[in-house]
Design a protein around this motif. Structure first.
Motif, PDB file in Angstrom:
ATOM      1  N   MET A   1     129.307 115.711 -94.595  1.00 60.54           N
ATOM      2  CA  MET A   1     128.165 115.618 -93.675  1.00 60.54           C
ATOM      3  C   MET A   1     127.591 114.222 -93.688  1.00 60.54           C
ATOM      4  O   MET A   1     127.329 113.656 -94.734  1.00 60.54           O
ATOM      5  N   ALA A   2     127.408 113.709 -92.508  1.00 59.72           N
ATOM      6  CA  ALA A   2     126.838 112.370 -92.384  1.00 59.72           C
ATOM      7  C   ALA A   2     125.472 112.477 -91.713  1.00 59.72           C
ATOM      8  O   ALA A   2     125.276 113.293 -90.817  1.00 59.72           O
ATOM      9  N   THR A   3     124.565 111.679 -92.191  1.00 60.73           N
ATOM     10  CA  THR A   3     123.191 111.718 -91.702  1.00 60.73           C
ATOM     11  C   THR A   3     122.901 110.517 -90.820  1.00 60.73           C
ATOM     12  O   THR A   3     123.340 109.412 -91.107  1.00 60.73           O
ATOM     13  N   ALA A   4     122.163 110.775 -89.752  1.00 63.46           N
ATOM     14  CA  ALA A   4     121.740 109.678 -88.887  1.00 63.46           C
ATOM     15  C   ALA A   4     120.340 109.967 -88.378  1.00 63.46           C
ATOM     16  O   ALA A   4     119.855 111.098 -88.491  1.00 63.46           O
ATOM     17  N   PHE A   5     119.709 108.967 -87.836  1.00 56.88           N
ATOM     18  CA  PHE A   5     118.331 109.124 -87.374  1.00 56.88           C
ATOM     19  C   PHE A   5     118.237 108.873 -85.885  1.00 56.88           C
ATOM     20  O   PHE A   5     119.012 108.102 -85.320  1.00 56.88           O
ATOM     21  N   ILE A   6     117.261 109.543 -85.288  1.00 56.81           N
ATOM     22  CA  ILE A   6     117.040 109.397 -83.853  1.00 56.81           C
ATOM     23  C   ILE A   6     115.572 109.076 -83.645  1.00 56.81           C
ATOM     24  O   ILE A   6     114.700 109.911 -83.891  1.00 56.81           O
ATOM     25  N   GLN A   7     115.316 107.870 -83.197  1.00 52.63           N
ATOM     26  CA  GLN A   7     113.935 107.458 -82.989  1.00 52.63           C
ATOM     27  C   GLN A   7     113.473 107.922 -81.616  1.00 52.63           C
ATOM     28  O   GLN A   7     114.185 107.730 -80.626  1.00 52.63           O
ATOM     29  N   THR A   8     112.302 108.541 -81.593  1.00 51.36           N
ATOM     30  CA  THR A   8     111.735 108.970 -80.319  1.00 51.36           C
ATOM     31  C   THR A   8     110.256 108.628 -80.305  1.00 51.36           C
ATOM     32  O   THR A   8     109.696 108.238 -81.332  1.00 51.36           O
ATOM     33  N   SER A   9     109.649 108.835 -79.145  1.00 52.61           N
ATOM     34  CA  SER A   9     108.207 108.591 -79.048  1.00 52.61           C
ATOM     35  C   SER A   9     107.431 109.552 -79.926  1.00 52.61           C
ATOM     36  O   SER A   9     106.277 109.321 -80.255  1.00 52.61           O
ATOM     37  N   ALA A  10     108.074 110.639 -80.316  1.00 52.52           N
ATOM     38  CA  ALA A  10     107.401 111.646 -81.141  1.00 52.52           C
ATOM     39  C   ALA A  10     107.766 111.513 -82.615  1.00 52.52           C
ATOM     40  O   ALA A  10     107.441 112.390 -83.404  1.00 52.52           O
ATOM     41  N   GLY A  11     108.447 110.462 -82.963  1.00 47.22           N
ATOM     42  CA  GLY A  11     108.820 110.279 -84.361  1.00 47.22           C
ATOM     43  C   GLY A  11     110.322 110.265 -84.545  1.00 47.22           C
ATOM     44  O   GLY A  11     111.082 110.330 -83.582  1.00 47.22           O
ATOM     45  N   ARG A  12     110.706 110.166 -85.787  1.00 47.90           N
ATOM     46  CA  ARG A  12     112.124 109.993 -86.093  1.00 47.90           C
ATOM     47  C   ARG A  12     112.763 111.309 -86.511  1.00 47.90           C
ATOM     48  O   ARG A  12     112.432 111.881 -87.548  1.00 47.90           O
ATOM     49  N   PHE A  13     113.667 111.784 -85.701  1.00 50.66           N
ATOM     50  CA  PHE A  13     114.421 112.990 -86.022  1.00 50.66           C
ATOM     51  C   PHE A  13     115.588 112.627 -86.929  1.00 50.66           C
ATOM     52  O   PHE A  13     116.078 111.499 -86.912  1.00 50.66           O
ATOM     53  N   THR A  14     116.018 113.609 -87.702  1.00 51.16           N
ATOM     54  CA  THR A  14     117.182 113.424 -88.567  1.00 51.16           C
ATOM     55  C   THR A  14     118.278 114.375 -88.125  1.00 51.16           C
ATOM     56  O   THR A  14     118.025 115.572 -87.930  1.00 51.16           O
ATOM     57  N   ALA A  15     119.458 113.818 -87.959  1.00 43.34           N
ATOM     58  CA  ALA A  15     120.598 114.617 -87.513  1.00 43.34           C
ATOM     59  C   ALA A  15     121.693 114.567 -88.568  1.00 43.34           C
ATOM     60  O   ALA A  15     121.929 113.531 -89.174  1.00 43.34           O
ATOM     61  N   HIS A  16     122.296 115.726 -88.789  1.00 43.79           N
ATOM     62  CA  HIS A  16     123.406 115.796 -89.750  1.00 43.79           C
ATOM     63  C   HIS A  16     124.653 116.227 -88.998  1.00 43.79           C
ATOM     64  O   HIS A  16     124.651 117.258 -88.326  1.00 43.79           O
ATOM     65  N   PHE A  17     125.707 115.456 -89.164  1.00 43.51           N
ATOM     66  CA  PHE A  17     126.963 115.745 -88.472  1.00 43.51           C
ATOM     67  C   PHE A  17     128.038 116.156 -89.461  1.00 43.51           C
ATOM     68  O   PHE A  17     128.233 115.488 -90.479  1.00 43.51           O
ATOM     69  N   SER A  18     128.704 117.241 -89.170  1.00 41.36           N
ATOM     70  CA  SER A  18     129.913 117.609 -89.905  1.00 41.36           C
ATOM     71  C   SER A  18     131.100 117.063 -89.124  1.00 41.36           C
ATOM     72  O   SER A  18     130.935 116.353 -88.130  1.00 41.36           O
ATOM     73  N   ASP A  19     132.263 117.432 -89.539  1.00 37.82           N
ATOM     74  CA  ASP A  19     133.428 116.994 -88.754  1.00 37.82           C
ATOM     75  C   ASP A  19     133.622 117.870 -87.527  1.00 37.82           C
ATOM     76  O   ASP A  19     134.533 117.653 -86.740  1.00 37.82           O
ATOM     77  N   ARG A  20     132.745 118.874 -87.398  1.00 33.73           N
ATOM     78  CA  ARG A  20     132.868 119.747 -86.227  1.00 33.73           C
ATOM     79  C   ARG A  20     131.794 119.506 -85.199  1.00 33.73           C
ATOM     80  O   ARG A  20     131.847 120.047 -84.095  1.00 33.73           O
ATOM     81  N   GLY A  21     130.783 118.775 -85.569  1.00 36.50           N
ATOM     82  CA  GLY A  21     129.732 118.503 -84.595  1.00 36.50           C
ATOM     83  C   GLY A  21     128.372 118.368 -85.259  1.00 36.50           C
ATOM     84  O   GLY A  21     128.268 118.199 -86.477  1.00 36.50           O
TER      85      GLY A  21
END
Length: 163
Positions: A1-21
């Motif tokens: 699982m790889a973690t990435a961040f998504i900056q938005t006007s409402a704050g920073r979301f955290t997304a975790h990706f597996s090899d499936r999505g």
DNA sequence: CCCTAGCGGTGCT
DNA sequence: AGCACCGCTAGGG
């Protein structure tokens, strides 16, 4: 699982990706936002492509707009029942709602409204799997794992009336 | 408003 | 195998 961040006007979301999505999406945390890593480090090129799609989807969802393109959603962490519930949630269009009991009926377990509530709470990808569009039968707001403020805000952005 | 009873999936012992 | 959770619901003060 790889973690990435998504900056938005409402704050920073955290997304975790597996090899499936996309396997998990987290709402911005109230605190601890200061530590910022480079987003995208440690992702495969495929995952980076999913991240771009996810970021667009999140920003649209926050505006209450329909999402043009979804990343692959990896819901393999859920039980069969949960996956059926989540699938049904994905069919609720923006601006529309269903009750927990209606979802129960739609997945063929008409008396399992309460269990549907639990399944919603276990949704690993809130916002994109729109568990915020599920209200109680009397149109009260019910619960939300990410906090009721978020649920209210999302419903308002979609123009949904609730009690 | 409150209370009660019935409900079913899940996770922990 | 039990059992205690719960984002529920319908019914009745």
């Amino acid at each position: 699982m790889a973690t990435a961040f998504i900056q938005t006007s409402a704050g920073r979301f955290t997304a975790h990706f597996s090899d499936r999505g996309l396997a998990r999406l987290e709402f911005p945390e109230a605190s601890g936002q200061a530590a910022c890593r480079r987003t995208g480090a440690g992702l495969t090129s495929v995952q980076r492509a999913w991240l771009r799609i996810t970021a667009r989807a999140v920003r649209r969802a926050l505006k209450g707009e329909p999402i043009a393109e979804f990343p692959p959603l990896d819901v393999s962490s859920g039980t069969e029942f949960q996956q059926r519930v989540w699938e049904e949630l994905c069919r609720i269009a923006p601006g529309h709602t269903r009750s927990y009991a209606e979802i129960a009926r739609l997945v063929g377990r008409p008396t399992a409204a309460r269990a549907v509530g639990r399944a919603c709470g276990a949704n690993p990808i809130p916002l994109l799997i729109p568990c915020h569009r599920v209200l109680a039968a009397d149109r009260r707001i019910g619960g939300f794992s990410g906090g009721l403020d978020w649920k209210r805000r999302l419903l308002e952005s979609e123009g949904v009336a609730f009690n």
